[in-house]
Write a protein that holds these residues in place. Structure first.
Motif, PDB file in Angstrom:
ATOM      1  N   LEU A  52     -93.749 -37.599  20.393  1.00 54.54           N
ATOM      2  CA  LEU A  52     -94.008 -36.168  20.455  1.00 54.54           C
ATOM      3  C   LEU A  52     -94.820 -35.826  19.219  1.00 54.54           C
ATOM      4  N   ARG A  53     -95.922 -35.092  19.367  1.00 51.06           N
ATOM      5  CA  ARG A  53     -96.781 -34.808  18.215  1.00 51.06           C
ATOM      6  C   ARG A  53     -97.097 -33.329  18.104  1.00 51.06           C
ATOM      7  N   ALA A  54     -96.935 -32.814  16.874  1.00 51.65           N
ATOM      8  CA  ALA A  54     -97.423 -31.491  16.508  1.00 51.65           C
ATOM      9  C   ALA A  54     -98.643 -31.725  15.639  1.00 51.65           C
ATOM     10  N   LYS A  55     -99.776 -31.186  16.069  1.00 54.47           N
ATOM     11  CA  LYS A  55    -101.048 -31.387  15.371  1.00 54.47           C
ATOM     12  C   LYS A  55    -101.649 -30.005  15.172  1.00 54.47           C
ATOM     13  N   ASN A  56    -101.483 -29.490  13.931  1.00 59.75           N
ATOM     14  CA  ASN A  56    -101.819 -28.092  13.655  1.00 59.75           C
ATOM     15  C   ASN A  56    -101.028 -27.234  14.625  1.00 59.75           C
ATOM     16  N   GLU A  57    -101.657 -26.493  15.484  1.00 61.75           N
ATOM     17  CA  GLU A  57    -100.934 -25.639  16.434  1.00 61.75           C
ATOM     18  C   GLU A  57    -100.983 -26.201  17.851  1.00 61.75           C
ATOM     19  N   ARG A  58    -101.268 -27.489  17.999  1.00 55.25           N
ATOM     20  CA  ARG A  58    -101.315 -28.130  19.316  1.00 55.25           C
ATOM     21  C   ARG A  58    -100.169 -29.133  19.426  1.00 55.25           C
ATOM     22  N   TYR A  59     -99.674 -29.283  20.650  1.00 56.25           N
ATOM     23  CA  TYR A  59     -98.513 -30.140  20.881  1.00 56.25           C
ATOM     24  C   TYR A  59     -98.763 -31.040  22.077  1.00 56.25           C
ATOM     25  N   GLU A  60     -98.221 -32.273  21.990  1.00 54.55           N
ATOM     26  CA  GLU A  60     -98.391 -33.215  23.087  1.00 54.55           C
ATOM     27  C   GLU A  60     -97.296 -34.270  23.035  1.00 54.55           C
ATOM     28  N   ILE A  61     -97.121 -34.951  24.157  1.00 51.14           N
ATOM     29  CA  ILE A  61     -96.229 -36.098  24.214  1.00 51.14           C
ATOM     30  C   ILE A  61     -97.044 -37.268  24.761  1.00 51.14           C
ATOM     31  N   THR A  62     -96.900 -38.433  24.116  1.00 46.69           N
ATOM     32  CA  THR A  62     -97.706 -39.609  24.455  1.00 46.69           C
ATOM     33  C   THR A  62     -96.818 -40.825  24.613  1.00 46.69           C
ATOM     34  N   GLU A  83     -96.599 -26.931  25.916  1.00 47.37           N
ATOM     35  CA  GLU A  83     -96.520 -25.562  25.414  1.00 47.37           C
ATOM     36  C   GLU A  83     -95.620 -25.580  24.178  1.00 47.37           C
ATOM     37  N   THR A  84     -95.740 -24.572  23.339  1.00 50.23           N
ATOM     38  CA  THR A  84     -94.937 -24.488  22.120  1.00 50.23           C
ATOM     39  C   THR A  84     -93.440 -24.577  22.436  1.00 50.23           C
ATOM     40  N   SER A  85     -92.993 -23.854  23.441  1.00 52.27           N
ATOM     41  CA  SER A  85     -91.563 -23.853  23.780  1.00 52.27           C
ATOM     42  C   SER A  85     -91.100 -25.240  24.231  1.00 52.27           C
ATOM     43  N   GLU A  86     -91.936 -25.970  24.951  1.00 51.51           N
ATOM     44  CA  GLU A  86     -91.583 -27.329  25.382  1.00 51.51           C
ATOM     45  C   GLU A  86     -91.467 -28.253  24.167  1.00 51.51           C
ATOM     46  N   TYR A  87     -92.444 -28.135  23.269  1.00 51.64           N
ATOM     47  CA  TYR A  87     -92.410 -28.946  22.054  1.00 51.64           C
ATOM     48  C   TYR A  87     -91.138 -28.685  21.253  1.00 51.64           C
ATOM     49  N   LEU A  88     -90.818 -27.428  21.029  1.00 49.85           N
ATOM     50  CA  LEU A  88     -89.651 -27.075  20.222  1.00 49.85           C
ATOM     51  C   LEU A  88     -88.356 -27.592  20.855  1.00 49.85           C
ATOM     52  N   ALA A  89     -88.263 -27.528  22.161  1.00 49.56           N
ATOM     53  CA  ALA A  89     -87.065 -28.018  22.845  1.00 49.56           C
ATOM     54  C   ALA A  89     -86.925 -29.526  22.684  1.00 49.56           C
ATOM     55  N   ALA A  91     -88.475 -31.480  20.270  1.00 52.04           N
ATOM     56  CA  ALA A  91     -88.484 -31.918  18.866  1.00 52.04           C
ATOM     57  C   ALA A  91     -87.086 -31.997  18.271  1.00 52.04           C
ATOM     58  N   SER A  92     -86.188 -31.177  18.740  1.00 51.67           N
ATOM     59  CA  SER A  92     -84.831 -31.180  18.189  1.00 51.67           C
ATOM     60  C   SER A  92     -83.985 -32.334  18.736  1.00 51.67           C
ATOM     61  N   ALA A  93     -84.506 -33.096  19.695  1.00 48.96           N
ATOM     62  CA  ALA A  93     -83.730 -34.160  20.337  1.00 48.96           C
ATOM     63  C   ALA A  93     -83.764 -35.492  19.585  1.00 48.96           C
ATOM     64  N   SER A  94     -84.554 -35.601  18.515  1.00 51.77           N
ATOM     65  CA  SER A  94     -84.608 -36.849  17.744  1.00 51.77           C
ATOM     66  C   SER A  94     -84.894 -36.548  16.283  1.00 51.77           C
ATOM     67  N   MET A  95     -84.283 -37.324  15.408  1.00 52.78           N
ATOM     68  CA  MET A  95     -84.527 -37.193  13.972  1.00 52.78           C
ATOM     69  C   MET A  95     -85.519 -38.246  13.479  1.00 52.78           C
ATOM     70  N   ARG A  96     -86.061 -39.061  14.368  1.00 51.97           N
ATOM     71  CA  ARG A  96     -87.035 -40.092  13.981  1.00 51.97           C
ATOM     72  C   ARG A  96     -88.398 -39.421  13.828  1.00 51.97           C
ATOM     73  N   LYS A  97     -88.690 -38.965  12.629  1.00 53.29           N
ATOM     74  CA  LYS A  97     -89.907 -38.177  12.389  1.00 53.29           C
ATOM     75  C   LYS A  97     -90.771 -38.816  11.312  1.00 53.29           C
ATOM     76  N   ILE A  98     -92.065 -38.566  11.448  1.00 56.33           N
ATOM     77  CA  ILE A  98     -93.062 -38.984  10.452  1.00 56.33           C
ATOM     78  C   ILE A  98     -93.961 -37.788  10.196  1.00 56.33           C
ATOM     79  N   SER A  99     -94.195 -37.485   8.918  1.00 50.63           N
ATOM     80  CA  SER A  99     -95.140 -36.426   8.537  1.00 50.63           C
ATOM     81  C   SER A  99     -96.299 -37.069   7.803  1.00 50.63           C
ATOM     82  N   LYS A 100     -97.511 -36.630   8.146  1.00 47.74           N
ATOM     83  CA  LYS A 100     -98.703 -37.187   7.502  1.00 47.74           C
ATOM     84  C   LYS A 100     -99.866 -36.223   7.631  1.00 47.74           C
ATOM     85  N   ASP A 101    -100.836 -36.426   6.755  1.00 50.28           N
ATOM     86  CA  ASP A 101    -102.123 -35.751   6.859  1.00 50.28           C
ATOM     87  C   ASP A 101    -103.114 -36.783   7.356  1.00 50.28           C
ATOM     88  N   ARG A 102    -103.865 -36.431   8.394  1.00 49.92           N
ATOM     89  CA  ARG A 102    -104.880 -37.327   8.945  1.00 49.92           C
ATOM     90  C   ARG A 102    -106.259 -36.783   8.580  1.00 49.92           C
TER      91      ARG A 102
END
Length: 181
Positions: A52-62, A83-89, A91-102
């Motif tokens: 699941l990716r949040a990229k600025n204000e865009r969201y996707e699942i790959t 959609e934002t609401s789908e992403y938020l729902a 994103a809370s289902a896993s704590m396996r997260k990575i933050s980075k600047d590309r």
């Protein structure tokens, strides 16, 4: 990058990944894309292939799947915008997260993505080069800003790296001659 080729509604990604020897100067001239990736399943013993990716204000699942087992340089990706609401729902289902600047830049004439990790992975810098063909990938000579090819190093794959800290992977990085940047 947009160097992906469509195959049956999916995209083929040909890439090589390197540990950075230095932070490329080219990133000083571009605005980074802030990313947060969340991986599924949450079990840290499983190599997660769903991102699941949040990229600025865009969201996707790959979902990423290797074309050939044992070769991490070629993947088939299936991506669905959210959609934002789908992403938020989700994103809370896993704590396996990575933050980075590309940073999308050119290095020695090659398009590249420089990932500068934040948070618990601060100090890790990876550089990805994507290719249009297997031949182009096979003939690639890495620029001097690259330390070593880590394309096949599973511990640096996002689905394995997620949920770990720099200290967790440091012994592997030392083995490869890498120092935090």
């Amino acid at each position: 990058m947009s160097n992906h080729r469509a195959i049956n509604g999916e995209t083929l990604e040909l890439e090589l990944t390197y540990l950075a020897a230095v932070i490329p100067e080219a990133i000083n001239d571009v605005q980074p894309i802030a990313m947060e990736d969340t991986y599924f399943p949450e079990d840290p013993e499983v190599h997660a292939h769903l991102r699941l990716r949040a990229k600025n204000e865009r969201y996707e699942i790959t979902k990423k799947t290797m074309v050939d087992d044992g070769d991490a340089s070629a993947h088939v990706e299936t991506t669905i915008p959210l959609e934002t609401s789908e992403y938020l729902a989700l994103a809370s289902a896993s704590m396996r997260k990575i933050s980075k600047d590309r940073y999308r830049v050119n290095i020695d004439g090659y398009p590249a993505e420089v990932d500068v990790f934040k948070g618990v992975l601060r100090g890790l810098v990876l550089i990805d080069f994507e290719f249009q063909s297997y031949e182009e990938k096979a003939n690639f000579t890495p620029p001097d800003v690259c330390l070593t090819d880590v394309t096949q190093e599973e511990f640096l794959a996002g689905g394995v790296l997620s949920g770990k800290s720099y200290e967790d992977i440091q012994p592997y990085l030392v083995r490869l001659g890498y120092s935090a940047l």
